[in-house]
Design an enzyme around this catalytic site. Structure first.
Site, PDB file in Angstrom:
ATOM      1  N   ASN A 277       0.782 -10.662  -7.171  1.00 36.83           N
ATOM      2  CA  ASN A 277       0.220  -9.321  -7.247  1.00 36.83           C
ATOM      3  C   ASN A 277       1.371  -8.312  -7.338  1.00 36.83           C
ATOM      4  OD1 ASN A 277       1.074  -9.604  -4.514  1.00 36.83           O
ATOM      5  ND2 ASN A 277      -0.339  -7.990  -3.908  1.00 36.83           N
ATOM      6  N   CYS A 279       2.972  -6.117  -5.562  1.00 36.62           N
ATOM      7  CA  CYS A 279       4.037  -5.971  -4.563  1.00 36.62           C
ATOM      8  C   CYS A 279       4.585  -7.289  -4.056  1.00 36.62           C
ATOM      9  CB  CYS A 279       3.536  -5.120  -3.400  1.00 36.62           C
ATOM     10  SG  CYS A 279       3.364  -3.386  -3.856  1.00 36.62           S
ATOM     11  N   GLU A 281       3.374  -9.919  -2.308  1.00 36.31           N
ATOM     12  CA  GLU A 281       3.025 -10.654  -1.092  1.00 36.31           C
ATOM     13  C   GLU A 281       1.972 -11.727  -1.316  1.00 36.31           C
ATOM     14  OE1 GLU A 281      -0.012  -7.332  -1.168  1.00 36.31           O
ATOM     15  OE2 GLU A 281       2.093  -7.604  -1.696  1.00 36.31           O
ATOM     16  N   ILE A 447      -2.044   2.773   5.419  1.00 34.69           N
ATOM     17  CA  ILE A 447      -2.798   2.474   6.632  1.00 34.69           C
ATOM     18  C   ILE A 447      -1.924   2.605   7.873  1.00 34.69           C
ATOM     19  CG2 ILE A 447      -4.494   1.016   5.454  1.00 34.69           C
ATOM     20  CD1 ILE A 447      -3.095  -1.420   6.695  1.00 34.69           C
TER      21      ILE A 447
END
Length: 770
Positions: A277, A279, A281, A447
């Site tokens: 994906n 980024c 991870e 978040i």
């Protein structure tokens, strides 16, 4: 979970910091179509999400309470798409990112993949693609008597598409592109971002194989091949040095140790991975989906800064058990942009449970980030999370059945199962697991702000505090301090005493300390980790060149670095002033809400209309003036030049002053193929028609006096515009490339930073990978 499992330290208020409430209101609070709040409090948001995730249970009422308790006080933080989308009935995906299907090496296959990418990003997902399947530049194309243009030319097409696709909510889709280290175009791929205007919507990573690392070590020859044909041979170490020099000078590409990823994959018997994906991870197979959530470690530390400071292991295990169940339910609740993605997600039920606030927790425990002691604590904490997650998934499998592609013999032979203790192995062998992979450490910039500015993911603290400007209801602004969670807690407990010796920031660490922490966490993470190794601008290349090799030797699955450089700019110092535009005009700041109008323009002979949106702001003189422009159309032919046009004109608008010359320049453009008659007037080009729309808007808003003579002939005449009304909810300039050192594209703040592979604004929470 029972109340007695919670740590004794409570937040001083429901929102632990003003920034938390601001981010909740802007990103996660449910509002109706008119912008009126539906969630009146953050408790309403927690209840909405808990109820939605419990709705797929056989007994929803039984689980809504435990799910709410996990969310309460920001202890478990589902990814932003879940917080914003669950329980809203919106047609959005709750999954963060996807790896798309294999790109077939044909024109039809390439553009089918482009269409799938556009549909996925339109639904709010970021995407990863492996471009290694496209033949290299100069290779013959049989049947048409031409040479191939190579994968990078098609990446440019993807890049233009990404700039124009609206994502759900307030975040744009981002992209990851990978290319194998043995692809004949690898050198061009490595150097691509030396051009600061190219491929800015992409993160780039080289797929590094074990064989290549062995060749680098031996300084041996390295064949660049495609379709079984050797195109040329290079020295492996010379190619490695090219990779390191490029990432030193322009912060990309990253590296992905692809053989290690596949060898350690729980599902190596059922899939082959070639991309991640955006980024990094989540290494994923074709059409794989990425579902994320994080345990907030700062909420689980007892006696912070005290002699008995410790992580509450029982509370951690209990929170992980509930979080795994919540995330597993998202698989059934979520919509998916493509049916292949839904099928892939439900066949394997992958989740990515991780952590945030790790650096703050270390400070509260008296451990210096990057030290051997901190790395050992991180390793033990991630093991405890993995252990609790696999036990929870085994229990879910006993209750609901294992994931459909479960194969007991093959799964039990996986690397992760080989390192688990006997209790976990027995539970998994007896019942299977509900989720094929369970752990990941994702970017958590937004978040983490929502949780009170806790340190992000496993990244170090970026700064003890910084200043942000807050727009007040009367239009004025005030400045407030945004303080790191651990620093704020220290001040409440110890007043103005000097910060503890354990407190360090990202700027205080050596590259090896960064890699040490990533490697310690990776040992018990079955997917991967998003982290950026930040290094100072003045680090010598000789000291930098071994960072990726250290990541390889320590067992990481990939690595990304950032060094301030002339291509991407510099990471701003905290509180740095915004640059001025010249000619005495400061760059205009973008308010959270802008007013504007959208005009429909039909160009004769074109099947699809152009939709031109012009948004305005009110200047210090009280005068309404243009701020940004977007041009959209279903006609793919227009994508590249409309993106370029809107970027340039918006940049001019934001610099203030008299911008009416833009109209003059556009209306003077003549198309050598001929213009068109519109409204009884001859318009020399489609650009001239756009110039006429801008002029009409400037007159309607009073920026140009109604009685003033026309700058040039108005190509549209009265009544030709349509669609006057509210501007698009999310401006296109959020997808423009943002240099570190430039203002945030959402709020104009100077507090932009690169963390976990993503550009993040610490002021408003804007975040974009790449």
């Amino acid at each position: 979970m029972a109340n007695d499992q919670r740590p004794p330290l409570a937040a001083p208020s429901r929102f632990p910091a003003p920034i938390a409430e601001a981010v909740w209101d802007m990103k996660y609070r449910l509002k109706d179509e008119n912008g009126a709040p539906v969630d009146l409090t953050v408790e309403d948001s927690w209840r909405r999400v808990a109820r939605a995730l419990a709705s797929v249970e056989a007994e929803p009422a039984r689980w809504e309470g435990p799910f709410y308790a996990a969310l309460e006080d920001f202890r478990f933080l589902p990814a932003g798409r879940i917080l914003a989308g669950a329980g809203t009935a919106r047609n959005v995906t709750l999954f963060n990112c996807f790896v798309m299907g294999r790109i077939e090496d044909s024109m039809a296959g390439i553009f089918e993949a482009l269409k799938e990418a556009a549909l996925t990003m339109q639904a709010g997902g970021g995407i990863g693609y492996d471009f290694s399947t496209i033949r290299p530049r100069g290779a013959p194309v049989r049947g048409v008597g031409a040479d191939a243009s190579g994968p990078l030319s098609f990446m440019d097409v993807w890049d233009a598409m990404c700039r124009t696709i609206l994502s759900a909510g307030s975040r744009r889709g981002a992209m990851m592109a990978t290319l194998r280290c043995d692809h004949p175009d690898i050198e061009d791929f490595v150097a691509a971002k030396a051009d600061p205007a190219r491929l800015r919507m992409f993160n780039l990573s080289v797929l590094v194989t074990d064989a290549f690392m062995a060749a680098v070590e031996a300084d041996g020859p390295w064949d660049l091949v495609f379709g079984g044909q050797v195109f040329r041979t290079v020295r492996a170490r010379a190619l490695w040095d090219r990779i390191m020099r490029a990432t030193y000078e322009q912060a990309e590409p990253g590296v992905i140790f692809i053989d290690r990823i596949n060898a350690r994959n729980n599902l190596r018997y059922a899939e082959t991975i070639a991309a991640t994906n955006p980024c990094g991870e989540q290494p994923l197979p074709p059409y794989g989906a990425c579902l994320l959530g994080s345990v907030n470690l700062v909420r689980l530390v007892r006696d912070p800064f005290g002699a008995g400071a410790a992580l509450d292991g029982e509370a951690l295990a209990g929170l992980v058990r509930v979080a795994v169940r919540m995330m597993d339910n998202v698989v059934d609740l979520s919509r998916f942009p493509l049916p292949q993605q839904a099928e892939e997600a439900r066949a394997k039920r992958r989740i990515g449970l991780g952590v945030t606030g790790l650096a703050d927790a270390l400070v509260m425990l008296g451990l210096r980030y990057g030290s051997e002691e901190a790395a050992e604590w991180t390793r033990g904490t991630m093991r405890a999370i993995a252990r609790a997650a696999y036990l929870a998934s085994a229990e879910l499998a006993r209750e609901k059945g294992p994931f459909p592609l479960w194969d007991r013999e093959a799964f039990m032979a996986s690397d992760m199962m080989g390192r688990m203790d006997e209790e976990v192995r027995e539970a998994v062998a007896a019942h299977g697991v509900r989720n094929a992979l369970l752990t990941s450490v994702a970017p958590t910039g937004t978040i983490s702000l929502y949780a009170g500015n806790v340190s992000s993911g496993i990244e170090p603290v970026f700064a003890a505090s910084y200043r942000r400007k807050v727009l007040l209801p009367d239009g004025s602004r005030r400045e407030e301090e945004v303080v790191d969670w651990a620093v704020a807690l220290w001040r409440r407990l110890r007043g103005e005493a000097p910060l503890p010796e354990a407190f360090v920031t990202a700027q205080d660490l050596t590259p090896i300390e960064h890699v040490r922490m990533q490697a310690a966490a990776q040992e018990w993470v079955d997917s991967s980790i998003s982290k950026t190794v930040n290094v100072p601008e003045d680090i010598p290349f000789e000291a930098f060149r071994d960072v990726y090799r250290a990541a390889w030797e320590m067992g990481c699955k990939g690595c990304t670095t950032y060094r301030p450089n002339p291509v991407t700019g510099s990471v701003l110092s905290v509180g740095a002033p915004r640059p001025e535009a010249g000619a005495g005009h400061p760059i205009l700041e973008r308010p959270e809400v802008v007013e504007g109008a959208t005009y429909k323009l039909r160009w004769p002979g074109s099947e699809h209309a152009l939709y031109i949106t012009i948004n305005d702001v009110v200047g210090e003189d009280g005068r309404r003036r243009p701020f940004e422009i977007f041009v959209n159309s279903k006609n793919m032919e227009h994508y590249a030049w409309t993106v370029a046009l809107t970027r340039m004109i918006s940049a001019v608008f934001r610099r203030g002053g008299d911008v009416s010359f833009v109209v003059e320049e556009l209306k003077a453009v003549f198309d050598p193929r001929g213009g068109a008659w519109m409204g009884g007037r001859y318009v020399p080009s489609i650009l001239a028609a756009i110039g006429g729309v801008i002029e009409r808007h400037l007159r309607r808003t009073g920026f140009l006096p109604e009685g003033a003579a026309a700058l040039t002939a108005d190509p549209l005449g009265a009544g030709q515009g349509a669609g006057h009304g509210a501007a698009a909810a999310e401006p296109l300039d959020r997808d423009m490339p943002v240099r570190l050192g430039a203002p945030c594209p959402a709020c104009g703040s100077a507090e932009t930073r690169l963390e976990e592979g993503c550009l993040t604004c610490a002021t408003c929470g804007f975040s974009r990978c790449g």
